[in-house]
Design a protein around this motif. Structure first.
Motif, PDB file in Angstrom:
ATOM      1  N   LYS A   1      -2.811  -4.179   1.519  1.00 36.75           N
ATOM      2  CA  LYS A   1      -1.574  -3.426   1.557  1.00 36.75           C
ATOM      3  C   LYS A   1      -1.847  -1.989   1.957  1.00 36.75           C
ATOM      4  CE  LYS A   1       1.156  -6.673   0.509  1.00 36.75           C
ATOM      5  NZ  LYS A   1       1.946  -7.155   1.648  1.00 36.75           N
TER       6      LYS A   1
ATOM      7  N   ASN B   1       5.619  -2.414   4.742  1.00 34.17           N
ATOM      8  CA  ASN B   1       5.407  -3.743   5.320  1.00 34.17           C
ATOM      9  C   ASN B   1       6.325  -3.934   6.496  1.00 34.17           C
ATOM     10  OD1 ASN B   1       5.120  -3.834   2.184  1.00 34.17           O
ATOM     11  ND2 ASN B   1       3.837  -5.474   2.973  1.00 34.17           N
TER      12      ASN B   1
ATOM     13  N   THR C   1      -5.802  -2.229  -1.485  1.00 30.93           N
ATOM     14  CA  THR C   1      -4.900  -1.341  -0.747  1.00 30.93           C
ATOM     15  C   THR C   1      -5.700  -0.299   0.014  1.00 30.93           C
ATOM     16  OG1 THR C   1      -4.744   0.205  -2.598  1.00 30.93           O
ATOM     17  CG2 THR C   1      -3.094  -1.517  -2.480  1.00 30.93           C
TER      18      THR C   1
END
Lengths: 345, 345
Positions: free
Chosen positions: A89, B93, A59
DNA sequence: TTGTAAGCGTTATCAC
DNA sequence: GTGATAACGCTTACAA
């Protein structure tokens, strides 16, 4: 995972291998494992995986000042896109322009084992972003440059854009030009600097009473602009360091019916439909995010090739929106009057 | 952590306790530990912590269709704010409105051990969002309702807002009213439904040639609007299901010099400065995010009290922006002409 | 008040 | 080709 292993009649190790496509595992076993995993809706736990791999987390942390502002949300999108391409992410954080909060967030984020940070610094001190305090965690600054620390950054050509826009005003014959901008931000200062340089180059003196750098919102900008336009010798044009100020200036100009030309940073919706000539400095906020993410991923991969603080400056372009022709009254008013009457509540 | 323990001369266990403020540890030990931790810039690894706690991760997944759109970015901000209050992190996202991508992302996210999902569904199938496939992972839908699955959601009063805005047009005397909207989305359909209902209630027949639901962007909206306005018997007013369509309609109306009243969903900058009467349906996108996050956190805490799919509908309000008075030509043009001449490149 | 042992879900290493 | 073992960094039980 244990369950999958049991169901497929193999060990957890084999499940692990099969799922990651390790060629060591035989096709028959693999398909049995895959089937079992599918049946059980099994998803490997990436946190456990990262823990074992000592590969922090997959991430990256993104810290912006105001996600509600399209500029930053587009930037965020750019970061997300590039990160997603790499299977990483993005954890988003909003500082609301508060350095103290920024500091907390950054601190917190390190605990979350982010592999790197993309930060739009709120302003003020940046020591909590330095490699020293973050011991080596890669940081990329976006939209604003590092001060006092040595990190990568992606900037806009604020200076050049402001210069070009100012030139347009001068080219149109304006000599008495005001400046409106938000307070503090580095970008705003750069734009002011560009503005000043061009005026100086053209031998135009900057009247400091026409420089107002304290308007964050449209309302404030509107009254500041109104004040300037109400002066005995008002400016014939205004350079606005962002769209908030441009819109405020437009409102003031319309309200006072002053005939003023505008130039500004930030394109905005309907900019081409205004009843004023307007030159706009355009750029691509998403690209800032993309580049920042790339810089970060690059650090993550390659170690640190080009030693220290790389700086990418993205270009801007200037567009002229000629003044909209005002329709002659007779033409448009007729039906309006009828179609508008009561209707309020 | 091992290092901190060594430096403080205690066991890792004590470090753990001290850092979390366990009252069991003596003040003296605590301060020694804290000092050591500070010196070493130690931040506990939250992933390891979560792993041990079996408390998945302290993160929630946010899935939106287009982060560059201020509507969704404000929504995202709302989610971030509520999550941050609880010390939770948000992983954002972007689906780019692609259901397939949405499915992948959601799948992926479960592997990241998010504790829950806030999703703006792209449209199309939603079975990958159902409790069945996500086995129990809490999901809250935002801005669009669940179809075929049973989950919580937070919606806007699309229907009511559209009704009210349409009423305003009728109140102003319009009887021939067109509709412009983006394709597919549920919200758009609801708005159309509100539009139709009100017309029907007022005994006004909807001319289907005046209903155009295929414009996603301003340019498309502009040409659709131009077509309508170019009809032999053009509408005197247009209801636009979103700001893209409203802006397109405005451009078309200005271009063709048609005197048209507008009503639309979404407030937008400068909406009050148009040379047309405009009624706007306002709402608070950030609030959608906040409520969605609250719903999610609530599920996380309390188990599932109100069994199934709660549905929150947020109110909208309608504002009328009277037509801007067009300044008389003589007044404003004079200096404009002089201040505008060359300046293009 | 503090320490020890065990395990969270994974995977690297080394046997088999 | 597959499995046992240990360890990643942390915390809960239980003991000292």
């Amino acid at each position: 995972m244990r369950e999958v292993a049991a169901r497929a009649g193999v060990s957890m190790m084999t499940v692990s291998r099969a799922l990651r496509g390790d060629p060591q595992v035989s096709p028959r076993t693999r398909s049995r494992v895959l089937a079992a995993a599918e049946d059980l809706q099994y998803r490997p736990n990436r946190m456990a995986r990262s823990l074992r791999l000592r590969h922090p987390s997959g991430t990256i942390g993104l810290v912006v000042t105001n996600l509600a502002n399209p500029f930053y949300s587009q930037l965020a999108l750019g970061v997300e896109i590039v990160a997603a391409e790499r299977g990483m992410k993005v954890i988003v954080n909003n500082t609301a322009d508060d350095v103290e909060r920024e500091r907390e967030i950054v601190n917190d984020l390190t605990g979350w084992q982010v592999e790197g940070l993309v930060v739009v610094p709120a302003g003020g001190s940046q020591d909590h972003l330095g490699p020293a305090r973050l011991n080596g965690l890669p940081v990329v600054l976006a939209a604003r440059p590092p001060v006092g620390i040595d990190v990568d950054c992606v900037l806009l050509d604020d200076f050049g854009g402001a210069q070009e826009a100012t030139r347009r005003l001068l080219a149109s014959g304006h000599r008495r030009v005001g400046f409106l901008g938000p307070p503090a931000a580095w970008t705003s200062a750069e734009r002011l600097r560009g503005f000043r340089t061009v005026l100086a180059d053209h031998g135009v003196e900057v009247d400091e009473t026409l420089v107002r750098c304290d308007q964050r919102e449209v309302a404030a900008a509107e009254s500041a602009a109104a004040e300037l336009l109400g002066l005995p010798d008002p400016p014939t044009a205004l350079f606005c360091a962002n769209s908030r100020n441009a819109i405020g200036a437009y409102r003031a100009a319309r309200r006072t019916r002053a005939a003023t030309a505008l130039a500004c940073f930030d394109d905005f919706e309907l900019a081409d439909m205004l009843e004023l000539p307007l030159s706009v400095v355009r750029y691509d906020p998403e690209e800032i995010g993309r580049q920042a993410a790339r810089l970060l991923l690059d650090r993550l991969d390659g170690g640190k090739p080009g030693r220290a603080g790389r700086r990418i400056v993205l270009p801007t372009s200037v567009v002229d929106y000629p003044e909209r022709t005002v329709p002659r009254a007779g033409e448009t008013m007729a039906r309006h009057d009828r179609s508008r009457s009561a209707a309020d509540s």
